[in-house]
Enzyme design. Structure first.
Site, short mmCIF file in Angstrom:
data_model
loop_
_atom_site.label_atom_id
_atom_site.label_comp_id
_atom_site.label_asym_id
_atom_site.label_seq_id
_atom_site.Cartn_x
_atom_site.Cartn_y
_atom_site.Cartn_z
N GLY A 79 12.70 5.82 11.74
CA GLY A 79 11.87 4.62 11.67
C GLY A 79 10.58 4.83 10.91
O GLY A 79 10.29 5.95 10.45
N CYS A 122 -1.54 0.49 18.32
CA CYS A 122 -2.28 0.97 17.14
C CYS A 122 -3.65 0.29 16.98
O CYS A 122 -4.63 0.94 16.61
CB CYS A 122 -1.43 0.79 15.89
SG CYS A 122 -0.42 -0.68 15.92
N GLN A 155 -3.56 -7.08 10.76
CA GLN A 155 -2.60 -5.99 10.94
C GLN A 155 -1.51 -6.00 9.88
O GLN A 155 -0.89 -7.03 9.61
CB GLN A 155 -1.97 -6.07 12.34
CG GLN A 155 -3.00 -5.95 13.44
CD GLN A 155 -2.43 -5.95 14.84
OE1 GLN A 155 -3.05 -6.50 15.74
NE2 GLN A 155 -1.29 -5.35 15.07
N GLY A 160 3.19 -2.11 11.15
CA GLY A 160 3.14 -2.14 12.62
C GLY A 160 4.36 -2.80 13.23
O GLY A 160 4.63 -2.65 14.42
N LYS A 194 -2.32 -6.49 25.18
CA LYS A 194 -2.30 -5.02 25.16
C LYS A 194 -3.70 -4.51 24.85
O LYS A 194 -4.19 -3.58 25.48
CB LYS A 194 -1.33 -4.51 24.07
CG LYS A 194 0.14 -4.60 24.42
CD LYS A 194 0.97 -4.14 23.22
CE LYS A 194 2.41 -4.56 23.35
NZ LYS A 194 3.15 -4.41 22.07
N ARG A 211 -1.12 -10.92 11.81
CA ARG A 211 -0.35 -10.11 10.84
C ARG A 211 -0.72 -10.60 9.44
O ARG A 211 -0.72 -11.81 9.19
CB ARG A 211 1.14 -10.32 11.09
CG ARG A 211 2.03 -9.43 10.27
CD ARG A 211 2.11 -8.01 10.79
NE ARG A 211 2.80 -7.89 12.06
CZ ARG A 211 2.67 -6.85 12.87
NH1 ARG A 211 1.87 -5.84 12.57
NH2 ARG A 211 3.32 -6.80 14.02
N HIS A 223 -4.31 -1.19 9.40
CA HIS A 223 -4.85 -2.33 10.14
C HIS A 223 -6.38 -2.36 9.99
O HIS A 223 -7.03 -1.32 9.99
CB HIS A 223 -4.56 -2.19 11.64
CG HIS A 223 -3.11 -2.21 12.00
ND1 HIS A 223 -2.09 -2.39 11.10
CD2 HIS A 223 -2.52 -2.06 13.21
CE1 HIS A 223 -0.94 -2.37 11.75
NE2 HIS A 223 -1.16 -2.17 13.02
N1 LIG Z 1 1.34 3.56 18.91
C1 LIG Z 1 1.39 3.14 17.69
O1 LIG Z 1 0.46 3.30 16.93
C2 LIG Z 1 2.60 2.46 17.19
C3 LIG Z 1 2.57 1.87 15.96
C4 LIG Z 1 3.69 1.27 15.51
C5 LIG Z 1 4.82 1.29 16.31
N2 LIG Z 1 4.81 1.85 17.53
C6 LIG Z 1 5.99 1.86 18.38
O2 LIG Z 1 6.90 2.84 17.90
C7 LIG Z 1 8.23 2.37 18.05
C8 LIG Z 1 8.98 2.39 16.72
O3 LIG Z 1 8.30 1.64 15.75
P1 LIG Z 1 8.71 1.68 14.23
O4 LIG Z 1 7.68 0.85 13.57
O5 LIG Z 1 8.93 3.07 13.74
O6 LIG Z 1 10.12 0.90 14.27
P2 LIG Z 1 11.37 1.00 13.27
O7 LIG Z 1 10.94 1.30 11.88
O8 LIG Z 1 12.16 -0.22 13.52
O9 LIG Z 1 12.19 2.27 13.82
C9 LIG Z 1 12.84 2.27 15.07
C10 LIG Z 1 13.41 3.64 15.35
O10 LIG Z 1 14.03 3.62 16.63
C11 LIG Z 1 15.36 4.09 16.51
N3 LIG Z 1 16.28 3.47 17.48
C12 LIG Z 1 16.56 2.17 17.63
N4 LIG Z 1 17.52 2.00 18.57
C13 LIG Z 1 17.83 3.24 19.02
C14 LIG Z 1 18.76 3.74 19.98
N5 LIG Z 1 19.58 2.94 20.68
N6 LIG Z 1 18.82 5.09 20.16
C15 LIG Z 1 18.03 5.91 19.45
N7 LIG Z 1 17.14 5.51 18.53
C16 LIG Z 1 17.04 4.18 18.32
C17 LIG Z 1 15.77 3.70 15.11
O11 LIG Z 1 16.90 4.45 14.72
P3 LIG Z 1 17.99 3.83 13.66
O12 LIG Z 1 17.33 3.90 12.31
O13 LIG Z 1 19.15 4.74 13.82
O14 LIG Z 1 18.26 2.42 14.11
C18 LIG Z 1 14.50 4.07 14.35
O15 LIG Z 1 14.44 5.45 14.14
C19 LIG Z 1 8.11 0.97 18.69
O16 LIG Z 1 8.22 1.12 20.07
C20 LIG Z 1 6.72 0.54 18.34
O17 LIG Z 1 6.18 -0.36 19.28
C21 LIG Z 1 3.72 2.45 17.97
#
Ligand SMILES: NC(=O)c1ccc[n+]([C@@H]2O[C@H](COP(=O)([O-])OP(=O)(O)OC[C@H]3O[C@@H](n4cnc5c(N)ncnc54)[C@H](OP(=O)(O)O)[C@@H]3O)[C@@H](O)[C@H]2O)c1
Length: 272
Positions: free
Chosen positions: A13, A132, A159, A163, A217, A239, A246
């Site tokens: 991701g 974030c 944002q 994100g 949040k 957004r 952001h």
């Molecule tokens: N704290 C922060 O700063 C911050 C910022 C942004 C996001 N986040 C959080 O991080 C998470 C991911 O965000 P992202 O932006 O990277 O999303 P993304 O680009 O959609 O990536 C999602 C990831 O999760 C994996 N995934 C989905 N379903 C799965 C399953 N059943 N088993 C195993 N892996 C699975 C996907 O794998 P595949 O490619 O194989 O589908 C991909 O690697 C979210 O929870 C988001 O809220 C946090």
């Protein structure tokens, strides 16, 4: 230096790929890197320090023994289900999703702000990482709070699409490409409205109090991280059609009067 076996869950991701880059860029002492994603990513290889690492399917893996640190960014559902399994098998889980942030047993940590929370909580091996927008705000506000006690915060965010994940980044690219070729913009699929040339004040779902979940949040996480439930917070999260990064406008009122020069001096000396 001690070396660690590190896992990245959600490795394919937007966040997971960035984590892998940062581990390499910072020369983090990684003994072994294990990458996990969904069945869709079976067979994918991701480069790390000149090697190609195989992505493992999370749900096909029976044991997570031997992993020291697991960085989770695969969505809240996966975190709820798998973070305890990794922790039971001996890993310290650092979770980027919203799954554990408001759990009273789980520390919610920004390293520059409240690293002490890790030892304060009776943690079962899970450390949550805030939203974030909350992270960057509390890094700037904590040093001001320590000197002058913040009474209230009014924050508005700008944002980027990153994100909302890789699919949202791709959606903005495809809409801009269509516009440049004079074609109709493809409809929004991963964001609530067309994002190209637009600003959308709708991130995550709307709640009964008419704030969005993203806004709430910021309200709740800020109080937990700053360890002060008396701070009044209101947020408007928007957004904007930017790929990464952001921005925020933050208006605060402090109990003790501060001059602009004093605030600049406090921020100049603060970490981050
Ligand atoms: N704290 C922060 O700063 C911050 C910022 C942004 C996001 N986040 C959080 O991080 C998470 C991911 O965000 P992202 O932006 O990277 O999303 P993304 O680009 O959609 O990536 C999602 C990831 O999760 C994996 N995934 C989905 N379903 C799965 C399953 N059943 N088993 C195993 N892996 C699975 C996907 O794998 P595949 O490619 O194989 O589908 C991909 O690697 C979210 O929870 C988001 O809220 C946090």
């Amino acid at each position: 230096m001690k070396e660690y076996t590190v896992a990245v869950v959600g490795a394919t991701g937007a966040v997971g790929r960035m984590m892998i880059n940062v581990l390499e860029e910072r020369n983090f002492p990684v003994k072994e890197l294990r990458l996990f994603a969904s069945p869709k990513s079976k067979g994918i290889k991701i480069p790390f320090r000149g090697e190609e690492i195989n992505v493992e399917v999370l749900e096909e893996t029976k044991s997570f023994k031997g992993i020291d640190i697991a960085l989770f960014s695969a969505g809240a559902q996966r975190s709820l289900e798998y973070a305890p399994k990794f922790a039971n098998d001996g890993a310290v889980v650092i979770d980027n999703s919203s799954a554990w942030r408001m759990d009273p047993e789980v520390p919610l940590v920004v390293p520059e702000v409240n690293p002490h929370a890790i030892s304060k909580y009776k943690t079962e091996g899970i450390i949550a990482n805030p939203n974030c927008s909350t992270i960057q705000m509390v890094v700037a506000l904590k040093p001001i709070h320590e000197v002058a006690k913040i009474k209230r915060i009014v924050v508005s965010t700008y944002q980027s699409v990153s994100g909302a994940g890789q699919k949202a980044i791709d959606e903005l690219i495809s809409q801009i490409k269509a516009w440049c070729s004079g074609e109709p913009l493809p409809p929004a699929k991963h964001l609530p409205q067309t994002i190209a040339f637009n600003c959308i004040p709708h991130i995550d779902v709307f709640l009964p109090n008419r704030y969005t979940k993203e806004e709430m949040k910021m309200v709740e996480e800020t109080k937990k991280i700053m360890e002060d439930p008396s701070i009044r917070v209101t947020a408007t999260t928007v957004r904007v059609p930017v790929f990464y990064g952001h921005a925020e406008s933050v208006n605060v009122e402090t109990e003790k009067k501060l001059s602009v020069e004093e605030v600049i001096e406090i921020l100049r000396k603060a970490p981050g």
